[in-house]
Design an enzyme around this catalytic site. Structure first.
Site, PDB file in Angstrom:
ATOM      1  N   LYS B  95      27.541 -24.605  22.921  1.00  0.00           N
ATOM      2  CA  LYS B  95      27.091 -23.758  21.817  1.00  0.00           C
ATOM      3  C   LYS B  95      27.094 -22.321  22.313  1.00  0.00           C
ATOM      4  CE  LYS B  95      22.994 -22.441  19.273  1.00  0.00           C
ATOM      5  NZ  LYS B  95      21.549 -22.638  19.147  1.00  0.00           N
ATOM      6  N   GLY B 156      13.698 -18.387  16.023  1.00  0.00           N
ATOM      7  CA  GLY B 156      12.309 -18.549  16.407  1.00  0.00           C
ATOM      8  C   GLY B 156      11.308 -18.079  15.374  1.00  0.00           C
ATOM      9  N   ALA B 182      18.625 -22.082  13.606  1.00  0.00           N
ATOM     10  CA  ALA B 182      17.703 -20.958  13.763  1.00  0.00           C
ATOM     11  C   ALA B 182      16.911 -20.613  12.521  1.00  0.00           C
ATOM     12  CB  ALA B 182      18.438 -19.696  14.234  1.00  0.00           C
ATOM     13  N   GLY B 183      15.619 -20.561  12.709  1.00  0.00           N
ATOM     14  CA  GLY B 183      14.730 -20.059  11.678  1.00  0.00           C
ATOM     15  C   GLY B 183      14.119 -21.114  10.781  1.00  0.00           C
ATOM     16  N   ASN B 204      14.545 -26.292  16.573  1.00  0.00           N
ATOM     17  CA  ASN B 204      13.823 -26.309  17.837  1.00  0.00           C
ATOM     18  C   ASN B 204      12.388 -25.844  17.631  1.00  0.00           C
ATOM     19  OD1 ASN B 204      12.897 -26.226  20.445  1.00  0.00           O
ATOM     20  ND2 ASN B 204      14.443 -24.849  21.220  1.00  0.00           N
ATOM     21  N   THR B 205      12.208 -24.549  17.342  1.00  0.00           N
ATOM     22  CA  THR B 205      10.856 -24.011  17.247  1.00  0.00           C
ATOM     23  C   THR B 205      10.040 -24.717  16.173  1.00  0.00           C
ATOM     24  OG1 THR B 205      11.806 -21.893  17.896  1.00  0.00           O
ATOM     25  CG2 THR B 205       9.560 -21.866  17.054  1.00  0.00           C
TER      26      THR B 205
END
Lengths: 377, 256, 72
Positions: B95, B156, B182-183, B204-205
């Site tokens: 990635k 994040g 993301a996000g 992830n986050t």
């Protein structure tokens, strides 16, 4: 309480004509993009300015119809139980002046006809009569309804204007749908078209849906006879009538029909004949203005037109139609109210619509409180 | 129903990709992986610090590893990190993250496209992380990327699907899978991405920062699955409309 | 031990004195990590993991020992 009649008469006819003529492409695009249309948006879509946007209107109509009705099309069949009529409607084949043979089915005969229809598989039946209140009395209609109720999920009536009390009798006997075509919302034109007979009372007819709603009628159908007056009047009025009822009788299911005047016994020059493009424009505008309303198209329209209208936004059609009295068991010699142009039976209709990606639905709804009264399927 | 997601030579049944950063304890990662049903897990690369144990001991066997090039500020640095990742013997997926604004942490589309081109030539399966920009996405795909990974909102941020319209454009336009990255902070947002037609989501986050990361992982797994099924089922209607749009099959063509 | 046998190298950016003949494997092991879970770069060249035990560092070598960490 305000009635639709007072609401409608408060709108100025000449002003509306000017507004309609002044509509621009911007007005049309605004209406096309709106999530919820205002009456002005609706008028814009009926105006000549919307003509170049017909395809966009049709696409939007399809989108809304799919959202609210999916790919299901309700199918019903009409049953004329009497063509005896005391009215003088200039455009109608049942006009009292048309010296044709008349037929009035007895309750037993009407039930036989209805049973034949039930055996064909129909669950949604529409009973029609002319206006002869002594012969085709509310009690006569109610007697037929009570007898056939166990065999149908939905029974509609398209008869003369009744009192609120008589509508209550209809509801209690098992009627759940009442269709009332105002024909025209232009009082002067109405008076000319209906020179004598009980139907000449414009206000009594105009307020019939409100009486039916108060009597507990579950669903109501509206329609102007297209071709009598200009689009910005009768077309607009039909949508406004349905819209006004939706807002004032929110518990009542509102639908519209789109009858275009067609040939019948006798002669009548159609004042504002509607060509196919203008007709489709009107139907699309109705869908955009009334996204949740059932739009019914009868066999006045050709099989080709109905097939296409289903692809656009019509979600209820008739099949196996006879517009003469009886017609399934009792072959009468009386001429029909009007000539149908789509003679498809239910099976053919189902096949044709299936080929176009639609499924016919015979039973859309059934009064749960009467379910137990039905005999085994 | 068999709904297999084919990407980078693999056949996946889960369309949720999970990350390994920011957990309270890395011991949670196997549990998170199991609860989410995910089959692809991302990792980053760093110099070994004294006492640092690394993450590999926490990665469940059988998961596909998707190393990222976080920390790379240029295409060349991304290429270097990609080579190191491959040397670790965990496959040839990479990635690409090229970020040189450490305040905004937004990806550099030019650097990403350039790194994509270089790495595809070296035989990598490249997953480029991008702003949902049509032209950057096209450049990456033309360079041979196996997918594009547009961001839903700043990395994040847990702010959800703020780039909806642009991602919708990519979904419409790209012939490769669109994996939203993301996000995404909530399962409903991941679900929305999938309903729109995204091929997968990377979270992830959103999982790692939850009070109960394992439970949240399960929620994301179900949300992604639900959104995918809804997309496949086909909504009753679309909501987009453009005036004067010409349809491929006109409804009024029958009129003279 | 003669002074000349010491070499100055960089490991992960930090200067480190090592004896002549030190292998990359020894350096990795001295960091307390599993050699199977790292990748070693010597002067920007990735070293084949099989060859860590036989690769001896030279003076001024720049060594990077890299492993996977958490990330998204």
């Amino acid at each position: 309480m305000e009635t639709f009649r007072s609401f409608w008469s408060s709108l100025d006819r000449e002003q509306r004509e000017r507004d309609c003529a002044a509509m621009t492409a911007d007005d049309v695009c605004h209406a096309l993009a709106a999530d919820e249309l205002t009456p002005r948006d609706f008028l814009a879509l009926l105006s000549p300015a919307a003509a170049p946007y017909l395809e966009a209107m049709a696409q939007r109509a399809r989108e809304l119809t799919t959202r609210y009705f999916g790919y299901a099309v309700n199918v019903f069949t009409p049953l004329y139980i009497s063509d005896v009529c005391t009215n003088h409607c200039r455009y109608c084949g049942f006009n009292v002046n048309n010296k044709q043979k008349r037929t009035h089915l007895s309750v037993d005969e009407a039930v036989e006809e209805a049973m034949a229809i039930a055996r064909q598989g129909f669950e949604d039946i529409l009973l029609l009569t002319g206006e002869a209140p002594k012969l085709s009395s509310p009690e006569y209609i109610a007697s037929v309804v009570r007898r056939i109720k166990p065999h149908f999920a939905s029974i509609g009536i398209e008869v003369y204007s009744l009192s609120e009390e008589d509508y209550r009798l209809m509801v209690e006997s098992g009627v759940n749908n009442m269709t009332m075509f105002q024909e025209t919302y232009n009082p002067e034109l109405y008076a000319w078209l209906h020179p004598a007979g009980p139907k000449s009372n414009y206000a009594w007819r105009l307020e019939a849906p409100e009486r039916a709603a108060r009597a507990g009628m579950r669903s109501l159908g509206f329609g102007a006879l297209l071709g009598l007056d200009r689009m910005e009047h009768d077309g607009f009025a039909t949508g406004m009538h349905a819209w006004w009822m939706q807002h004032n009788y929110p518990g009542t299911d509102i639908g519209v029909s789109i009858p275009r005047i067609c040939n019948h016994v006798g002669d009548f020059a159609i004042p504002h004949e509607l060509d196919d493009r203008r007709f489709v424009q009107y139907v699309c505008a109705l869908r955009l203005f009334l996204p949740r309303a059932t739009i019914t198209c009868s066999s006045r329209e050709s099989a080709d037109m109905r097939n296409h209208l289903v692809s656009i936004c019509v979600n209820r059609v008739s099949a196996g139609v006879s517009t003469a009295v009886g017609g399934r068991v009792h072959q009468t010699e009386t001429p029909p109210q009007f000539d149908i142009t789509d003679a498809r039976d239910m099976r053919t209709m189902a096949r044709d619509l299936e080929q176009r990606g639609f499924q016919i639905v015979l039973k859309d709804w059934e009064d749960p409180t009467l379910t137990n009264a039905r005999k085994g399927a | 129903m068999d709904d297999i997601f084919e990407i980078g030579g693999e056949k996946l049944s889960s369309r949720l990709f999970i990350g390994t950063g920011k957990y309270r304890s890395d011991d949670l990662i196997p549990k998170v992986a199991e609860a989410s049903g995910s089959q692809v897990i991302t990792v980053a690369m760093r110099r070994v610090d004294d006492g640092g144990k690394g993450i590999m001991g926490h990665i469940p066997a059988g998961m596909h590893l998707l190393p990222n090039t976080s920390g790379a500020r240029t295409a060349e640095e991304a290429v270097r990190l990609a080579r190191i990742a491959r040397a670790a013997g965990c496959g040839n997926w990479i990635k690409i993250e090229v970020i040189n604004d450490t305040l905004r942490l937004l990806p550099d589309g030019y650097g990403t496209a350039k790194a994509t081109e270089m790495l595809v030539k070296e035989g990598f399966v490249v997953f480029p992380y991008i702003n949902p920009d049509l032209y950057v996405a096209r450049a990456c795909v033309e360079a041979g990327a196996c997918c594009v990974m547009p961001l839903a909102s700043p990395i994040g941020s847990n702010r959800g699907l703020r780039t909806r319209e642009m991602i919708a454009v990519l979904i419409d336009e790209m012939k490769v899978p669109v994996i939203v990255d993301a996000g995404i902070g909530k399962p409903s947002e991941a679900c929305e991405c999938m309903e729109m037609g995204a091929s997968a989501c990377l979270v992830n986050t959103g999982i790692a920062s939850a009070r109960d990361a394992v439970l949240m992982a399960e929620a994301f797994g179900k949300a992604v699955d639900a959104g995918r099924k809804a997309y496949l089922a086909g909504f009753g209607t679309g909501r987009s409309f453009a005036e004067g749009a010409s349809a491929s099959s006109p409804l009024t063509g029958f009129l003279r | 031990m003669p002074e000349s046998s010491d070499m100055l190298i960089q490991v992960n950016g930090k200067e480190q004195k090592v004896l002549q003949g030190t292998t990359l494997l020894q350096i990795v092991q001295a960091m307390g990590v599993d050699p199977a879970r790292v990748v070693v770069e010597r002067n920007l060249e990735i070293v084949d993991p099989e060859k860590l035990s036989e690769t001896r560092v030279a003076d001024s070598d720049r060594i990077e020992v890299i492993h996977f960490v958490g990330g998204g």
